[in-house]
Design a protein around this motif. Structure first.
Motif, PDB file in Angstrom:
ATOM      1  N   ARG A 113       0.909  -4.836  23.256  1.00 48.39           N
ATOM      2  CA  ARG A 113      -0.319  -4.365  23.766  1.00 48.39           C
ATOM      3  C   ARG A 113      -1.537  -4.439  23.292  1.00 48.39           C
ATOM      4  N   GLY A 114      -2.758  -4.013  23.858  1.00 48.12           N
ATOM      5  CA  GLY A 114      -3.923  -4.538  23.556  1.00 48.12           C
ATOM      6  C   GLY A 114      -4.819  -4.398  24.621  1.00 48.12           C
ATOM      7  N   ASP A 115      -5.272  -5.509  25.399  1.00 43.67           N
ATOM      8  CA  ASP A 115      -6.140  -5.451  26.543  1.00 43.67           C
ATOM      9  C   ASP A 115      -5.380  -5.216  27.773  1.00 43.67           C
ATOM     10  N   ASP A 116      -5.963  -5.152  29.009  1.00 43.33           N
ATOM     11  CA  ASP A 116      -5.287  -4.639  30.072  1.00 43.33           C
ATOM     12  C   ASP A 116      -4.311  -5.548  30.709  1.00 43.33           C
ATOM     13  N   ASP A 117      -4.532  -7.001  30.335  1.00 42.69           N
ATOM     14  CA  ASP A 117      -3.997  -8.024  30.917  1.00 42.69           C
ATOM     15  C   ASP A 117      -2.181  -7.689  30.072  1.00 42.69           C
ATOM     16  N   HIS A 169       9.665   6.478  28.255  1.00 48.91           N
ATOM     17  CA  HIS A 169       8.375   5.705  28.436  1.00 48.91           C
ATOM     18  C   HIS A 169       7.374   6.413  28.488  1.00 48.91           C
ATOM     19  N   ASP A 170       7.417   7.790  28.531  1.00 50.27           N
ATOM     20  CA  ASP A 170       6.266   8.590  28.839  1.00 50.27           C
ATOM     21  C   ASP A 170       5.101   8.532  27.657  1.00 50.27           C
ATOM     22  N   ALA A 171       5.531   8.435  26.549  1.00 49.87           N
ATOM     23  CA  ALA A 171       4.940   8.295  25.327  1.00 49.87           C
ATOM     24  C   ALA A 171       4.079   7.123  25.312  1.00 49.87           C
ATOM     25  N   LEU A 172       4.548   6.006  25.825  1.00 49.37           N
ATOM     26  CA  LEU A 172       4.058   4.700  25.914  1.00 49.37           C
ATOM     27  C   LEU A 172       2.758   5.031  26.965  1.00 49.37           C
ATOM     28  N   VAL A 173       3.148   5.534  27.945  1.00 51.59           N
ATOM     29  CA  VAL A 173       1.948   5.567  29.123  1.00 51.59           C
ATOM     30  C   VAL A 173       0.898   6.417  28.522  1.00 51.59           C
ATOM     31  N   THR A 174       1.198   7.294  27.770  1.00 54.43           N
ATOM     32  CA  THR A 174       0.059   8.197  27.224  1.00 54.43           C
ATOM     33  C   THR A 174      -0.582   7.496  26.256  1.00 54.43           C
ATOM     34  N   SER A 175      -0.078   6.524  25.458  1.00 51.61           N
ATOM     35  CA  SER A 175      -0.840   5.909  24.636  1.00 51.61           C
ATOM     36  C   SER A 175      -1.862   4.977  24.937  1.00 51.61           C
ATOM     37  N   GLY A 179      -7.420   4.636  30.807  1.00 47.88           N
ATOM     38  CA  GLY A 179      -8.152   3.195  31.353  1.00 47.88           C
ATOM     39  C   GLY A 179      -7.806   3.013  32.932  1.00 47.88           C
ATOM     40  N   PRO A 180      -8.171   2.001  33.471  1.00 46.64           N
ATOM     41  CA  PRO A 180      -7.878   1.532  34.913  1.00 46.64           C
ATOM     42  C   PRO A 180      -6.298   1.478  35.286  1.00 46.64           C
ATOM     43  N   LEU A 181      -5.543   1.379  34.266  1.00 43.98           N
ATOM     44  CA  LEU A 181      -3.993   0.795  34.834  1.00 43.98           C
ATOM     45  C   LEU A 181      -3.239   2.231  34.573  1.00 43.98           C
ATOM     46  N   GLU A 184      -1.124   3.179  37.628  1.00 46.95           N
ATOM     47  CA  GLU A 184      -0.170   1.953  37.600  1.00 46.95           C
ATOM     48  C   GLU A 184       0.938   2.247  36.591  1.00 46.95           C
ATOM     49  N   LEU A 185       0.642   2.378  35.431  1.00 40.52           N
ATOM     50  CA  LEU A 185       1.620   2.446  34.349  1.00 40.52           C
ATOM     51  C   LEU A 185       2.462   4.058  34.734  1.00 40.52           C
ATOM     52  N   ALA A 186       1.817   4.935  34.947  1.00 41.04           N
ATOM     53  CA  ALA A 186       2.618   6.402  35.322  1.00 41.04           C
ATOM     54  C   ALA A 186       3.514   5.912  36.329  1.00 41.04           C
TER      55      ALA A 186
END
Length: 537
Positions: A113-117, A169-175, A179-181, A184-186
């Motif tokens: 993880r890092g940038d939006d890509d 996976h909720d904690a991952l999405v929260t982290s 941002g713009p995604l 989509e992540l949620a």
């Protein structure tokens, strides 16, 4: 690159295309792909790749010792995997612990993880969870139709695990933040969570009523599984008898150590005492203690008993909060070493953590255990085939990890009698695994003539294997659902110790040099381990 090394390279690449999830877990550096087809078509494609590769290997000439070693390992692993496919096992691949549901969950957590890509890749993997679980269910349905059911117990345990993963996976999405995604992540996480819930429903309502009541797999299936885990044929009757004798030997050594810790105390008394005096409280303190002990082991070993490459001088401790697995586990670094090796530690509902028991597992999962061995293989570069860098043998790697615990004892790292007792308790657990696993699946009687049941296995693991209460149930579920994997630890350790004993008889034996050369060989099936290590200088 020789033709054999090229074939190994091609197989890894094609296998990663067919199963990107397993490739992700194994650290294969390949282009991102969101999903594996775990259904009948996916299994058929992977079986066909194995057949084609073995046919091509049979026509290639061996031109060097490295070639011979690469060819032997490729052939042995693919023949074992081919036998697994031919027996129909993929259509009943259902484990309550360390199964496919857990594999899919971990494949999300391991993505960079890092940038939006990169976060888009995470979203794509989350969106693929329903597709992958649906393909797996299709394979299980076909297995039922063909009379290849898994055990009902495993279906119910896997259902409980899938249910727990709804929300994981909720904690991952929260982290990610806002941002713009974020949307989509949620949405992708919600879809994945719904798929876990549906899989739990399917396993309970649709699969379990048609599953097998019997837990044991029988001699024929067990032989296939043992070949996969050990890289050798097994004499199960001999191994079963050896396991009981080894358990008695360890128990005698434990009795001596108990006297050192608290003279006259019983095992329950001394373990309760150590639980209070050798522990940390809270998840953050536990993580901190684990990381410090990993780091210290690397610092003390590097340059003395091993030369540890700079990229391998870091192990990342990960708390596996949602895991119901009783045991910690390890995932290796990626081929490019960009992702570090990680050890994963389930909490098991605990808030206090008995460090006297867990120090030995630090050495098993980290250094000088799995991380040193598997990390060294990843760092070996072109001296090993790409297949050898990716595809191991459980008996080889788990045997080394138990040998690493023994080595830590020889180095005096269990100077505190409590921690040495913890090491011996861990060895008793691994030995109890041997007799439970073989006894259950082959329906061999216990020494008193009684028969194995789930309750009896839990009793033996608790009373003779000295397992912590939070580990007993998930461990036994694991043995019942993953035949022959649990035996790879002690039988692998036995093979490593025998190989070292032979090597030590040679004039000029140097332990550090032997370790370096032995680890540098990469994975070897136990059927070839003694012969191969005899040539190690």
């Amino acid at each position: 690159m020789t033709p054999i090394f090229r074939l190994c390279e091609q197989y890894v690449g094609k296998s990663a295309e067919l199963d990107p999830i397993s490739a992700e877990i194994s650290g294969v550096s390949a282009g991102f792909a969101p999903a594996t087809d775990f259904g009948p078509d996916g299994h058929a494609a992977r079986a066909e790749l194995i057949r084609r590769t073995l046919a091509e290997l049979s026509g290639l000439a061996v031109t060097s010792e490295a070639d011979r070693h690469a060819a032997d390992h490729l052939r042995e692993r693919l023949e074992a995997e081919s036998a697994w496919h031919e027996s129909g096992e993929p259509l009943r691949e259902l484990r309550g612990q360390f199964g496919l549901v857990n594999l899919i969950r971990d494949s999300v957590d391991l993505l960079p993880r890092g940038d939006d890509d990169r976060w888009r890749d995470v979203a794509a993997r989350l969106e693929a969870v329903p597709v992958m679980l649906a393909s797996w269910r299709a394979g299980l349905d076909l297995g039922l139709d063909r009379g290849l059911p898994a055990a009902r117990r495993q279906a119910l345990e896997a259902a409980a695990q899938a249910e727990r993963f709804a929300g994981v996976h909720d904690a991952l999405v929260t982290s990610y933040g806002d941002g713009p995604l974020a949307g989509e992540l949620a949405a992708a996480a919600a879809s994945a969570h719904a798929a876990y819930t549906e899989t739990a429903r399917y396993l309970r309502a649709d699969y379990a009523p048609r599953a097998a009541e019997r837990d044991g797999v029988g001699a024929e299936r067990y032989a296939v599984a043992a070949r996969q885990s050990l890289g050798a044929d097994l004499d199960p009757v001999e191994a079963y008898a050896w396991g009981w004798a080894e358990l008695e030997r360890i128990e005698a050594e434990m009795a001596t150590e108990i006297e050192r810790v608290r003279p006259g105390a019983s095992w329950p008394e001394v373990s309760a005492f150590l639980d209070e005096t050798h522990c940390v409280a809270g998840v953050d303190a536990y993580r901190g203690w684990l990381q410090e002990r990993h780091d210290r082991a690397i610092s003390e070993l590097d340059g003395t008993h091993f030369d540890i490459a700079p990229p391998l001088r870091t192990v990342e401790v990960t708390i596996a909060a949602a895991s119901a697995a009783g045991s910690p586990y390890y995932t290796p670094p990626t081929e490019d070493l960009a992702r570090p090796g990680r050890t994963w530690w389930p909490l098991g509902g605990r808030e206090r953590f008995a460090t006297w028991r867990e120090l030995t597992t630090v050495f098993h999962e980290g250094v000088p255990g799995h991380h040193l061995q598997m990390g060294a293989v990843m760092a070996a570069g072109d001296t090993l085939s790409r297949f050898a860098r990716i595809e191991g043998v459980s008996g080889h790697s788990e045997g080394w990890a138990l040998y690493a615990e023994r080595l830590a004892d020889e180095l005096g790292w269990f100077a505190d009698p409590g921690t040495r007792l913890g090491m011996l308790a861990g060895s008793a657990l691994r030995t109890a695994r041997v007799v439970i696993d073989i006894g259950v699946h082959l329906e061999l009687p216990l020494p008193d003539g009684s028969r194995w049941t789930f309750g009896k296995a839990c009793e033996v693991l608790s009373e003779r294997g000295r397992a912590n209460s939070h580990r007993v149930h998930p461990e036994v579920v694991r043995y019942f659902g993953w035949p022959a994997q649990a035996i790879s630890y002690k039988l692998g350790e036995r093979a490593w110790l025998a190989a070292r004993e032979t090597a030590m008889r040679r004039p000029g034996f140097d332990l550090k040099g032997w370790h370096t050369a032995a680890v540098g060989l990469g994975p070897i099936g136990l059927g070839r381990l003694a012969e191969t290590l005899e040539r190690v200088s």
